[in-house]
Motif scaffolding. Sequence first.
Motif, PDB file in Angstrom:
ATOM      1  N   GLU A  77      87.932 -31.136 172.792  1.00 36.93           N
ATOM      2  CA  GLU A  77      88.080 -32.327 173.635  1.00 36.93           C
ATOM      3  C   GLU A  77      89.552 -32.631 173.931  1.00 36.93           C
ATOM      4  O   GLU A  77      89.903 -33.030 175.041  1.00 36.93           O
ATOM      5  N   GLU A  78      90.424 -32.432 172.942  1.00 37.45           N
ATOM      6  CA  GLU A  78      91.850 -32.711 173.145  1.00 37.45           C
ATOM      7  C   GLU A  78      92.419 -31.833 174.251  1.00 37.45           C
ATOM      8  O   GLU A  78      93.139 -32.303 175.138  1.00 37.45           O
ATOM      9  N   PHE A  79      92.086 -30.543 174.198  1.00 36.65           N
ATOM     10  CA  PHE A  79      92.622 -29.618 175.195  1.00 36.65           C
ATOM     11  C   PHE A  79      92.095 -29.953 176.586  1.00 36.65           C
ATOM     12  O   PHE A  79      92.855 -29.980 177.564  1.00 36.65           O
ATOM     13  N   LYS A  80      90.814 -30.217 176.691  1.00 35.01           N
ATOM     14  CA  LYS A  80      90.192 -30.444 177.999  1.00 35.01           C
ATOM     15  C   LYS A  80      90.573 -31.783 178.610  1.00 35.01           C
ATOM     16  O   LYS A  80      90.761 -31.885 179.831  1.00 35.01           O
ATOM     17  N   HIS A  81      90.702 -32.815 177.771  1.00 31.13           N
ATOM     18  CA  HIS A  81      90.849 -34.166 178.314  1.00 31.13           C
ATOM     19  C   HIS A  81      92.237 -34.777 178.139  1.00 31.13           C
ATOM     20  O   HIS A  81      92.520 -35.835 178.699  1.00 31.13           O
ATOM     21  N   ARG A  82      93.111 -34.124 177.362  1.00 26.56           N
ATOM     22  CA  ARG A  82      94.473 -34.644 177.209  1.00 26.56           C
ATOM     23  C   ARG A  82      95.507 -33.605 177.604  1.00 26.56           C
ATOM     24  O   ARG A  82      96.345 -33.853 178.477  1.00 26.56           O
ATOM     25  N   THR A  83      95.438 -32.425 176.989  1.00 24.86           N
ATOM     26  CA  THR A  83      96.475 -31.418 177.215  1.00 24.86           C
ATOM     27  C   THR A  83      96.492 -30.919 178.658  1.00 24.86           C
ATOM     28  O   THR A  83      97.532 -30.961 179.331  1.00 24.86           O
ATOM     29  N   MET A  84      95.361 -30.438 179.148  1.00 22.41           N
ATOM     30  CA  MET A  84      95.337 -29.875 180.493  1.00 22.41           C
ATOM     31  C   MET A  84      95.609 -30.918 181.581  1.00 22.41           C
ATOM     32  O   MET A  84      96.381 -30.636 182.510  1.00 22.41           O
ATOM     33  N   PRO A  85      95.039 -32.119 181.520  1.00 24.41           N
ATOM     34  CA  PRO A  85      95.384 -33.114 182.539  1.00 24.41           C
ATOM     35  C   PRO A  85      96.874 -33.461 182.554  1.00 24.41           C
ATOM     36  O   PRO A  85      97.463 -33.654 183.622  1.00 24.41           O
ATOM     37  N   LEU A  86      97.483 -33.537 181.362  1.00 25.52           N
ATOM     38  CA  LEU A  86      98.916 -33.836 181.290  1.00 25.52           C
ATOM     39  C   LEU A  86      99.729 -32.735 181.957  1.00 25.52           C
ATOM     40  O   LEU A  86     100.617 -32.998 182.781  1.00 25.52           O
ATOM     41  N   PHE A  87      99.457 -31.476 181.619  1.00 29.10           N
ATOM     42  CA  PHE A  87     100.203 -30.364 182.186  1.00 29.10           C
ATOM     43  C   PHE A  87      99.936 -30.210 183.684  1.00 29.10           C
ATOM     44  O   PHE A  87     100.844 -29.894 184.448  1.00 29.10           O
ATOM     45  N   THR A  88      98.723 -30.440 184.096  1.00 32.71           N
ATOM     46  CA  THR A  88      98.383 -30.319 185.518  1.00 32.71           C
ATOM     47  C   THR A  88      99.172 -31.316 186.355  1.00 32.71           C
ATOM     48  O   THR A  88      99.601 -31.013 187.475  1.00 32.71           O
ATOM     49  N   GLU A  89      99.431 -32.480 185.796  1.00 34.37           N
ATOM     50  CA  GLU A  89     100.132 -33.544 186.520  1.00 34.37           C
ATOM     51  C   GLU A  89     101.589 -33.183 186.817  1.00 34.37           C
ATOM     52  O   GLU A  89     102.139 -33.613 187.836  1.00 34.37           O
TER      53      GLU A  89
END
Length: 231
Positions: A77-89
């Motif tokens: 969940e951390e990778f999908k909902h925190r890490t990737m959205p942050l990096f994508t931004e």
Amino acid sequence: MPKIAADGEYLTVLNLFATDAPEKQDSLLGAMREIVDSAAYPGWISSTVHAGQEKPGTANFIQWRSTEDLEARYAGEEFKHRTMPLFTEITTSIRLLQNDVTFTQQKPELGGVTEISPGRDDYTVIEIFGVAQENQDDLVDALGPSQDWLLEVPGYRTHTVLRGLRARGLDGSFVVTYAQWNDKESYDAFRAVSETERSAARQKTDARVAALATSHDWNTYRVVHTRSAGE
């Protein structure tokens, strides 16, 4: 300090993030340091963070015990909902590359070991080559054992060839090279040698790589942070 070896012990992952501004690179580095310093994932071995030099961006050279451990991290969940959205931004592209280290070469004075650490002063070059699946083995050879002439090039230290296994953010088969040089000046001088002034061995391998590769992308980096499991 992490070491790179073609011994099949670890799955090697290169996470490459491109961005369009130095301040976004700084944000990426800060987020990556935070993740690396808190990493405690099953099967995670080490992470080494690189700051882009030629172009804004970052690279994370990561060693994992297995593909299964990595995929468990991706499914979290951390990778999908925190890490990737942050990096994508804050990025313009994200490539998560899973690889097998197939070849390493070092200047003799390095004792047959390739180390990566912010405690060293390597000027690092990462290149990604697209290739047709049926030509991947030939490209691995062209980029690796066929380039022993590099040992005579001023400023060259090491290079590693990684066979691409699977990827997110990159289509098709690929091969990656990870090279270490003394400094920017020696690497720029190497690139600046005209084709007619290159050695016969270099011309031969350059032509072979050009015939096999379907795409080519690169950037230069400095290692800025590393941490291994248990530290």
